[in-house]
Design a protein around this motif. Structure first.
Motif, PDB file in Angstrom:
ATOM      1  N   UNK A   1       0.840  -1.202   0.000  1.00  0.00           N
ATOM      2  CA  UNK A   1       0.000   0.000   0.000  1.00  0.00           C
ATOM      3  C   UNK A   1       0.872   1.247   0.000  1.00  0.00           C
ATOM      4  N   UNK A   2       1.855   1.290   0.889  1.00  0.00           N
ATOM      5  CA  UNK A   2       2.769   2.431   0.948  1.00  0.00           C
ATOM      6  C   UNK A   2       3.551   2.543  -0.357  1.00  0.00           C
ATOM      7  N   UNK A   3       4.006   1.409  -0.877  1.00  0.00           N
ATOM      8  CA  UNK A   3       4.746   1.416  -2.139  1.00  0.00           C
ATOM      9  C   UNK A   3       3.914   1.947  -3.296  1.00  0.00           C
ATOM     10  N   UNK A   4       2.656   1.564  -3.347  1.00  0.00           N
ATOM     11  CA  UNK A   4       1.770   2.040  -4.425  1.00  0.00           C
ATOM     12  C   UNK A   4       1.536   3.542  -4.323  1.00  0.00           C
ATOM     13  N   UNK A   5       1.335   4.025  -3.123  1.00  0.00           N
ATOM     14  CA  UNK A   5       1.124   5.466  -2.931  1.00  0.00           C
ATOM     15  C   UNK A   5       2.375   6.246  -3.330  1.00  0.00           C
ATOM     16  N   UNK A   6       3.529   5.800  -2.855  1.00  0.00           N
ATOM     17  CA  UNK A   6       4.767   6.491  -3.206  1.00  0.00           C
ATOM     18  C   UNK A   6       5.049   6.409  -4.707  1.00  0.00           C
ATOM     19  N   UNK A   7       4.787   5.263  -5.318  1.00  0.00           N
ATOM     20  CA  UNK A   7       5.014   5.118  -6.754  1.00  0.00           C
ATOM     21  C   UNK A   7       4.124   6.066  -7.545  1.00  0.00           C
ATOM     22  N   UNK A   8       2.856   6.171  -7.160  1.00  0.00           N
ATOM     23  CA  UNK A   8       1.957   7.061  -7.898  1.00  0.00           C
ATOM     24  C   UNK A   8       2.360   8.527  -7.730  1.00  0.00           C
ATOM     25  N   UNK A   9       2.802   8.902  -6.531  1.00  0.00           N
ATOM     26  CA  UNK A   9       3.257  10.284  -6.328  1.00  0.00           C
ATOM     27  C   UNK A   9       4.509  10.583  -7.144  1.00  0.00           C
ATOM     28  N   UNK A  10       5.442   9.651  -7.162  1.00  0.00           N
ATOM     29  CA  UNK A  10       6.671   9.869  -7.921  1.00  0.00           C
ATOM     30  C   UNK A  10       6.437   9.813  -9.426  1.00  0.00           C
ATOM     31  N   UNK A  11       5.495   8.992  -9.868  1.00  0.00           N
ATOM     32  CA  UNK A  11       5.164   8.944 -11.287  1.00  0.00           C
ATOM     33  C   UNK A  11       4.554  10.267 -11.737  1.00  0.00           C
ATOM     34  N   UNK A  12       3.686  10.823 -10.911  1.00  0.00           N
ATOM     35  CA  UNK A  12       3.091  12.127 -11.227  1.00  0.00           C
ATOM     36  C   UNK A  12       4.176  13.203 -11.293  1.00  0.00           C
ATOM     37  N   UNK A  13       5.112  13.155 -10.359  1.00  0.00           N
ATOM     38  CA  UNK A  13       6.206  14.128 -10.352  1.00  0.00           C
ATOM     39  C   UNK A  13       7.092  13.954 -11.592  1.00  0.00           C
ATOM     40  N   UNK A  14       7.338  12.712 -11.954  1.00  0.00           N
ATOM     41  CA  UNK A  14       8.148  12.427 -13.144  1.00  0.00           C
ATOM     42  C   UNK A  14       7.466  12.969 -14.395  1.00  0.00           C
ATOM     43  N   UNK A  15       6.163  12.737 -14.526  1.00  0.00           N
ATOM     44  CA  UNK A  15       5.429  13.226 -15.704  1.00  0.00           C
ATOM     45  C   UNK A  15       5.438  14.748 -15.771  1.00  0.00           C
ATOM     46  N   UNK A  16       5.308  15.398 -14.634  1.00  0.00           N
ATOM     47  CA  UNK A  16       5.341  16.866 -14.659  1.00  0.00           C
ATOM     48  C   UNK A  16       6.732  17.370 -15.005  1.00  0.00           C
ATOM     49  N   UNK A  17       7.777  16.686 -14.563  1.00  0.00           N
ATOM     50  CA  UNK A  17       9.142  17.094 -14.909  1.00  0.00           C
ATOM     51  C   UNK A  17       9.415  16.895 -16.394  1.00  0.00           C
ATOM     52  N   UNK A  18       8.928  15.793 -16.962  1.00  0.00           N
ATOM     53  CA  UNK A  18       9.109  15.531 -18.391  1.00  0.00           C
ATOM     54  C   UNK A  18       8.323  16.561 -19.208  1.00  0.00           C
ATOM     55  N   UNK A  19       7.133  16.918 -18.740  1.00  0.00           N
ATOM     56  CA  UNK A  19       6.320  17.886 -19.440  1.00  0.00           C
ATOM     57  C   UNK A  19       6.947  19.269 -19.464  1.00  0.00           C
ATOM     58  N   UNK A  20       7.701  19.610 -18.453  1.00  0.00           N
ATOM     59  CA  UNK A  20       8.335  20.922 -18.406  1.00  0.00           C
ATOM     60  C   UNK A  20       9.540  21.013 -19.342  1.00  0.00           C
ATOM     61  N   UNK A  21      10.203  19.883 -19.584  1.00  0.00           N
ATOM     62  CA  UNK A  21      11.381  19.899 -20.449  1.00  0.00           C
ATOM     63  C   UNK A  21      11.028  19.795 -21.921  1.00  0.00           C
ATOM     64  N   UNK A  22       9.859  19.256 -22.246  1.00  0.00           N
ATOM     65  CA  UNK A  22       9.500  19.049 -23.649  1.00  0.00           C
ATOM     66  C   UNK A  22       8.937  20.295 -24.273  1.00  0.00           C
TER      67      UNK A  22
END
Length: 64
Positions: free
Chosen positions: A43-64
């Motif tokens: 449960x903790x792993x899924x929550x952390x993964x989803x938060x980090x995935x969202x952060x990763x997508x926003x970082x990729x979106x800012x560079x493109x």
């Protein structure tokens, strides 16, 4: 340990992993005894993964 740190520790996966490992290794606890810690880890792993995935997508979106 400060109260604020004690309140945050249940959200850390290492806390549950240590409790799980100690229960199994030192007390030969079965799955019914450690089910709370065993279920907390994914449960903790899924929550952390989803938060980090969202952060990763926003970082990729800012560079493109």
């Amino acid at each position: 340990m400060p109260a604020s740190a004690r309140n945050l520790m249940p959200a850390a996966p290492t806390t549950h992993f240590v409790e799980l490992g100690q229960s199994i290794l030192y007390r030969a606890a079965g799955l019914l005894v450690v089910r709370k810690q065993f279920l907390a880890l994914p449960v903790i792993g899924s929550v952390l993964f989803s938060l980090l995935l969202r952060r990763f997508h926003s970082a990729i979106g800012q560079t493109a």
